[in-house]
Each structure stands twice: as structure tokens, then as C-alpha cells.
Design a protein around this motif. Structure first.
Motif, short mmCIF file in Angstrom:
data_model
loop_
_atom_site.label_atom_id
_atom_site.label_comp_id
_atom_site.label_asym_id
_atom_site.label_seq_id
_atom_site.Cartn_x
_atom_site.Cartn_y
_atom_site.Cartn_z
N TYR A 1 -1.77 14.32 3.78
CA TYR A 1 -2.72 14.31 2.54
C TYR A 1 -1.97 15.18 1.51
CZ TYR A 1 -6.48 15.32 -0.69
OH TYR A 1 -7.03 15.57 -1.78
N ILE B 1 -9.46 12.68 6.62
CA ILE B 1 -8.21 13.44 6.21
C ILE B 1 -8.20 14.81 6.90
CG2 ILE B 1 -7.00 13.95 4.26
CD1 ILE B 1 -9.17 12.80 2.48
N ASP C 1 -7.45 2.57 -3.61
CA ASP C 1 -6.39 3.26 -2.92
C ASP C 1 -6.94 4.54 -1.99
OD1 ASP C 1 -3.67 3.98 -2.85
OD2 ASP C 1 -4.08 5.90 -3.89
N LYS C 2 -8.24 5.03 -2.50
CA LYS C 2 -8.45 6.40 -1.64
C LYS C 2 -9.18 5.77 -0.43
CE LYS C 2 -6.75 8.65 -2.32
NZ LYS C 2 -5.11 8.68 -2.32
N ARG D 1 -1.99 15.40 9.84
CA ARG D 1 -3.01 14.60 9.06
C ARG D 1 -3.11 15.41 7.80
NH1 ARG D 1 -4.06 11.84 5.70
NH2 ARG D 1 -5.53 10.28 5.35
N TRP E 1 0.70 -1.25 -0.07
CA TRP E 1 -0.22 0.09 0.04
C TRP E 1 0.84 1.13 -0.07
CZ3 TRP E 1 -5.17 -0.51 -1.24
CH2 TRP E 1 -5.88 -1.73 -0.63
N GLN E 2 2.11 1.15 0.01
CA GLN E 2 2.99 2.38 0.03
C GLN E 2 2.94 3.08 -1.15
OE1 GLN E 2 7.37 1.89 0.43
NE2 GLN E 2 7.48 3.55 1.79
N HIS F 1 -8.79 2.84 1.23
CA HIS F 1 -7.65 2.43 2.12
C HIS F 1 -7.05 3.30 2.90
CE1 HIS F 1 -3.89 0.77 3.31
NE2 HIS F 1 -4.38 -0.44 3.73
N SER F 2 -6.74 4.55 2.03
CA SER F 2 -6.35 5.75 3.03
C SER F 2 -7.15 6.40 3.74
CB SER F 2 -5.68 6.54 1.87
OG SER F 2 -4.68 6.25 1.08
N TRP F 3 -8.43 6.37 3.63
CA TRP F 3 -9.27 7.16 4.26
C TRP F 3 -10.43 6.74 5.24
CZ3 TRP F 3 -11.05 10.36 -0.91
CH2 TRP F 3 -9.80 10.98 -1.32
N ASP G 1 -0.57 12.10 -0.31
CA ASP G 1 -1.89 11.33 -0.56
C ASP G 1 -2.78 12.03 -1.59
OD1 ASP G 1 -3.54 9.37 -0.23
OD2 ASP G 1 -4.81 10.14 1.57
#
Length: 405
Positions: free
Chosen positions: A248, A350, A283-284, A244, A56-57, A286-288, A252
Motif C-alpha cells: 500500500y 490494507i 480504483d480504491k 500488504r 488495473w495495473q 478494486h484495490s481494497w 497504492d
């Protein structure tokens, strides 16, 4: 994508004069050939090499995406989602030259409060499906009839079943005007705007420009404040929120920069490759979203694919990205004060602001709350909390403050 439509003429007042408008009944119906084509494209995916570095990096890992797409092709049932959508009354109406799709779920209680729930990217009306019934029929879900709401859930222009803009200019203010007209067209003279992501921006635009006699207030799950208006040094909590936001903006937001500058260029890939579209959206998520060990902890895999499938079958990846071209550059610079009643619930998102930061922008902050769990897609991740929280926010917005009681 095909659909069934039936015309239902209604009359609304706009600009002081009664004009006949047409609201068309809508049912989602994907052609079987579209489902077959999706499976064919998934089977023909040309996968990239394995990721370098930590999972996920640099984006979704190949193993995860292969597993997800295998399930999408052979285990996932779109017809279940289609039936869920069609269990609600859906409509299309043309506003400002563009078809606007929306779910309309009025309550059986005549005194219910009208609310419009506005989604963002990469969300859709799918985000709110689990909260519609508890909001309009609270007594069936552990609530009080006094909390009943007439619920309207529109698809943003360029998203889902709504029309795709064919000209520049569909920015946040224009979308807000279309939402205002929609509520008027449905007969709701006063209402509350609820939103997150782009939906929060739309709600705040309504808070800035809508007639105060019509807008009862806005309820937000994402908000910004202008640090130039702070007369205090950040505490530890606020410092963590700022960190945070910085993460982003520094690592991000690549998707946003691309969609804000070259939405058409990325659109060729996203509207052509289902695996590519899924990766872009996953992807988003997972990030959010707020999870402990796996994204599946926060969002059921079928619901995740419901949302992705809606983008795929409506071919709206390019058109939805166009909103970034129209509005992203002003998102962090046009932070105008809001004088209307505001309720803000801080999700683990975020962008988060403290109560004192919120008060530098919202002069009539009626309620400030925090979600113990749940991230960017709060209604999808924590529907029971969202329902209870919105009930409290609506109560705060419709009750006069103490100095006016």
C-alpha cells in the motif's frame, strides 16, 4: 442537491449547563436537473487511451469504466437509493459551527446499547444501510432482543450531506469531539464507537480522549499498532500483513499523497467529471474489497454507484479529500495506546494486525476476531457477518472482564 428540513428543538447538557440545540429533520431529494446534468456529462466524457500493461495495473481499465458509466447514465436508478436513505430518520444539527448530517435509528427496546457507526473515505453512510435494521431490531433478523442497539450513522464533516469545512483544523480529534457532542445531544450518555478507515481513527481518538464514564468502548475493523513496541520477531502471518501494508505505502497510496497535499487541485477534476470521480473511487474499491474474479463479486454495482452518486450530487470530492490534508501525515505516527475496552475484527484489508500486535496498543482488548471474507468496506461487503460480529463485540465491550466480574 435539495432537501426538506423541519426543525426539532432538543435540550442537551454540555459543560454542565443545559443549552437549547436544534436538530433539523432531513430528506434527500436530488433535483431532476441534477440527474439530467449527470447524464449529459457522462455522455460528453473524453475517454483516455487504452491502458498500458495489465488491466488495473495503472488504474481502472477503459472498457470497465465505459461499461460502468453507460450503466450509470442509462440503467442505474438514483431514486431507489434516495428512497432507501429516506426510509430512515435523517437529521442535521450544527456542532462547532458546522452542519452534521446523521441517520438516527433508535431501537424499540429501551435497554438497547447506543452505537455510532463512523465511515471513512471513499465511503459514506451508504456503507451501513444494510446493517441498521438488523442491529436495532435483532429479533426480526435471527438475533436476540438483548443484542438490540440504538444506531447513529453520521456523515463525516465534508462528506455527503454534512457541511463542508471553511477553515483549517477539522482534524480527527475535532471530528471525534463533534461525534461525542452528537451522542450527548441525542441523549446517549454512554455509547460504543464503531469505525473503519477514517472512522476507525475517529473511534480510536474517542478512546483516547472521551470520558471513560461515557465511552463503553470501541469496535474497530481497521487498526494500527506501533512496531517499536514489539518485543517479538514477526511470524509468517504477521510478515504477510506487513507485506500488504508495504505494498500500500509503495504503490497504492498515490491518491492519499495527492489528497494530503493538493486536495483543491484534484478537486477541480473530481467535482467536474463524473467519469473521473467514478474512476478515482472505483480504483480504491478494486484495490481494497475482497473478491474472487470481479469487483462485482464483492459489491453490487448499484450499491457501488449509490456511494459514488452521493459524492457526485453533494459535490463532496474536494471537501472529503481535505481530511487527508488535515490528518494523513499523523495517521502512521500518532499511534497512542488505548486503555479503553477495545474489540477488533481483522478484515482482509490494507492494514491488518495480529492479536499479539493488537495487545501492544490496546491494554484492554476484549475481543479479537478475523473475517473469513470481506475487505475494507466490511459492512457493505458482508453485512450479515458484520451484524453478527458487532453483536459479539458489543457483548464483549459491555460485559466486565473476568478480573472485574
Amino acid at each position: 442537491m435539495s432537501s426538506h428540513r423541519t426543525e426539532e428543538p432538543t435540550v442537551s447538557a454540555s459543560g454542565g449547563q443545559a443549552t437549547e440545540q436544534v436538530i433539523t429533520g432531513f430528506r434527500a431529494e436530488v433535483d431532476p436537473g441534477e440527474l439530467k446534468d449527470l447524464r449529459r456529462r457522462l455522455a460528453a466524457t473524453r475517454w483516455p487511451g487504452a491502458e498500458v500493461g495489465s488491466p488495473w495495473q495503472q488504474g481502472p481499465p477503459v472498457a470497465y469504466m465505459k461499461e460502468l458509466c453507460e450503466y450509470w447514465a442509462h440503467g442505474y436508478d438514483w431514486h431507489r437509493c434516495e428512497a432507501r436513505l429516506n426510509s430512515f430518520d435523517q437529521h442535521i444539527t450544527r456542532i462547532d459551527g458546522l452542519d452534521l448530517h446523521f441517520i438516527h435509528a433508535p431501537s424499540s427496546h429501551g435497554g438497547a446499547t447506543p452505537v455510532v457507526l463512523v465511515h471513512g473515505w471513499p465511503g459514506s453512510v451508504i456503507e451501513y444501510l444494510d446493517v441498521i435494521e438488523p442491529l436495532r431490531s435483532p429479533e426480526d433478523f435471527g438475533g436476540s432482543a438483548a443484542d438490540a442497539m440504538h444506531v447513529v450513522v453520521p456523515s463525516l464533516p465534508g462528506y455527503g450531506f454534512s457541511g463542508k469545512p471553511t477553515e483549517n483544523g477539522w482534524d480527527i480529534a475535532r471530528i471525534a469531539r463533534s461525534i461525542s457532542e452528537l451522542m450527548l445531544r441525542l441523549g446517549y450518555r454512554r455509547y460504543i464507537a464503531v469505525g473503519t478507515d477514517w472512522g476507525a481513527a475517529v473511534a480510536m481518538s474517542l478512546g483516547q480522549h472521551e470520558d471513560s464514564g461515557r465511552l463503553l468502548g470501541v469496535s474497530l475493523n481497521l487498526a494500527f499498532a506501533d512496531p517499536r513496541n514489539y518485543d517479538f520477531e514477526p511470524n509468517d502471518e504477521e510478515t504477510a500483513y506487513h507485506a500488504r501494508q508495504g505494498a500500500y505505502l509503495n504503490g497504492d497510496n498515490g491518491y492519499a499523497v495527492i489528497q494530503a497535499t493538493r486536495p483543491q487541485a484534484i478537486g477541480y477534476a473530481l467535482d467536474d467529471s463524473p467519469a473521473g470521480l467514478a474512476s478515482w473511487i472505483v480504483d480504491k474499491f478494486h484495490s481494497w474489497v475482497d473478491f474472487d474474479s470481479s469487483i462485482d463479486d464483492a459489491v453490487d454495482r448499484d450499491k457501488l454507484l449509490d456511494n459514488i452518486s452521493l459524492y457526485w450530487f453533494t459535490r463532496s470530492a474536494t471537501s472529503s479529500a481535505g481530511l487527508y490534508f488535515e490528518a494523513f501525515s499523523s495517521l502512521f505516527t500518532d499511534i497512542s495506546p488505548l486503555d479503553c475496552p477495545v474489540a477488533y475484527t481483522r478484515a482482509k484489508d490494507i492494514f491488518q494486525i495480529s492479536e499479539r500486535e493488537a495487545r501492544t496498543r490496546f491494554s484492554d482488548l476484549r475481543r479479537y476476531a478475523g473475517a473469513a471474507r470481506g475487505g475494507h468496506f466490511l459492512a457493505l461487503e458482508q453485512p450479515a457477518f458484520f451484524v453478527d460480529d458487532l453483536r459479539q463485540s458489543v457483548r464483549a465491550l459491555i460485559d466486565p472482564p473476568p478480573n472485574e466480574g
